[in-house]
Motif scaffolding. Sequence first.
Motif, PDB file in Angstrom:
ATOM      1  N   ILE A  38       0.829  -1.206   0.000  1.00  0.00           N
ATOM      2  CA  ILE A  38       0.000   0.000   0.000  1.00  0.00           C
ATOM      3  C   ILE A  38       0.866   1.260   0.000  1.00  0.00           C
ATOM      4  N   ARG A  42       0.845   3.984  -3.082  1.00  0.00           N
ATOM      5  CA  ARG A  42       0.629   5.417  -2.893  1.00  0.00           C
ATOM      6  C   ARG A  42       1.741   6.228  -3.537  1.00  0.00           C
ATOM      7  N   PRO A  47      -2.013   0.769  -8.896  1.00  0.00           N
ATOM      8  CA  PRO A  47      -2.992  -0.104  -8.241  1.00  0.00           C
ATOM      9  C   PRO A  47      -2.310  -1.160  -7.384  1.00  0.00           C
ATOM     10  N   ASP A  49      -2.952  -4.975  -5.726  1.00  0.00           N
ATOM     11  CA  ASP A  49      -3.743  -6.197  -5.741  1.00  0.00           C
ATOM     12  C   ASP A  49      -3.035  -7.195  -4.834  1.00  0.00           C
ATOM     13  N   ARG A 116     -14.768  -7.814  -6.507  1.00  0.00           N
ATOM     14  CA  ARG A 116     -14.281  -6.551  -7.060  1.00  0.00           C
ATOM     15  C   ARG A 116     -13.422  -6.810  -8.294  1.00  0.00           C
ATOM     16  N   ARG A 118     -10.401  -6.761 -10.922  1.00  0.00           N
ATOM     17  CA  ARG A 118      -8.960  -6.777 -10.704  1.00  0.00           C
ATOM     18  C   ARG A 118      -8.248  -6.378 -11.988  1.00  0.00           C
ATOM     19  N   LEU A 207      -6.868  -2.531   2.595  1.00  0.00           N
ATOM     20  CA  LEU A 207      -7.195  -2.541   1.167  1.00  0.00           C
ATOM     21  C   LEU A 207      -8.386  -1.622   0.867  1.00  0.00           C
ATOM     22  N   ARG A 208      -9.362  -1.603   1.781  1.00  0.00           N
ATOM     23  CA  ARG A 208     -10.524  -0.733   1.591  1.00  0.00           C
ATOM     24  C   ARG A 208     -10.121   0.737   1.611  1.00  0.00           C
ATOM     25  N   PHE A 210      -7.201   2.034   0.980  1.00  0.00           N
ATOM     26  CA  PHE A 210      -6.391   2.363  -0.195  1.00  0.00           C
ATOM     27  C   PHE A 210      -7.292   2.572  -1.424  1.00  0.00           C
ATOM     28  N   SER A 211      -8.260   1.679  -1.618  1.00  0.00           N
ATOM     29  CA  SER A 211      -9.159   1.791  -2.754  1.00  0.00           C
ATOM     30  C   SER A 211      -9.991   3.073  -2.673  1.00  0.00           C
ATOM     31  N   ALA A 212     -10.423   3.415  -1.466  1.00  0.00           N
ATOM     32  CA  ALA A 212     -11.245   4.621  -1.301  1.00  0.00           C
ATOM     33  C   ALA A 212     -10.447   5.885  -1.577  1.00  0.00           C
ATOM     34  N   ARG A 214      -8.123   6.284  -3.886  1.00  0.00           N
ATOM     35  CA  ARG A 214      -7.665   6.417  -5.270  1.00  0.00           C
ATOM     36  C   ARG A 214      -8.730   7.054  -6.154  1.00  0.00           C
TER      37      ARG A 214
END
Length: 214
Positions: A38, A42, A47, A49, A116, A118, A207-208, A210-212, A214
């Motif tokens: 992560i 950043r 991305p 995964d 989700r 990928r 992971l949540r 990080f996704s939020a 981006r």
Amino acid sequence: MFLNRTEAGRQLADTLAARNFAAPIIYALPRGGVPIAIEIGRRLNAPVDIVLVRKIGAPGSPELAVGAVTDGAEPLTVINPDVARLTGASDEYLQQARGRELAEIERRRNLYLGDRPRPSPAGRTAIIVDDGLATGATARAAGAALRAQGVGRLVLATPVAPAEAIAALADSFDDLICLEKPEPFHGVGAWYQDFHQLSDEEVIEALREFSAGR
């Protein structure tokens, strides 16, 4: 010594940023590789995964990797024959252990990823990340699984590993980046002040978030 996985990830991200890899995707080996991946994602605006690989531990010494197995329609198994012979890991033992680890892979895939979408690694730079390596068996299996998906370049990045493990992986990756190669090597956890075992909940939340973002 690293303070924790987050600090190690930031240091590793600095090194990777200087390499200017084209179209990278960061693949974490869960659970320990997730916080590190992560931080790299950043910094590289890439991305993140996960690559689902499970170590096959030696009889009586589960932390020692005899090999590893990956997720997929046709799961890939990598065995280190020298370690198997020295630890007495029979074919029957390896088959039973493989079955257990595939069941855990299925559980983690459903838990961490759900449905989700990928990103495809085809033609891109796949950077496999873990919090450290001992034998490298898990990383080798992960690399083979991503090679089969047509990656353009395959990179392994880790904060700490023994020099012999890095040398043994040279034929499996296009680039190998390791910040510390201590000798003697006393295990990955010896090089972190905080090396607590991450829970599923910590991985899912990281992971949540990080996704939020981006």
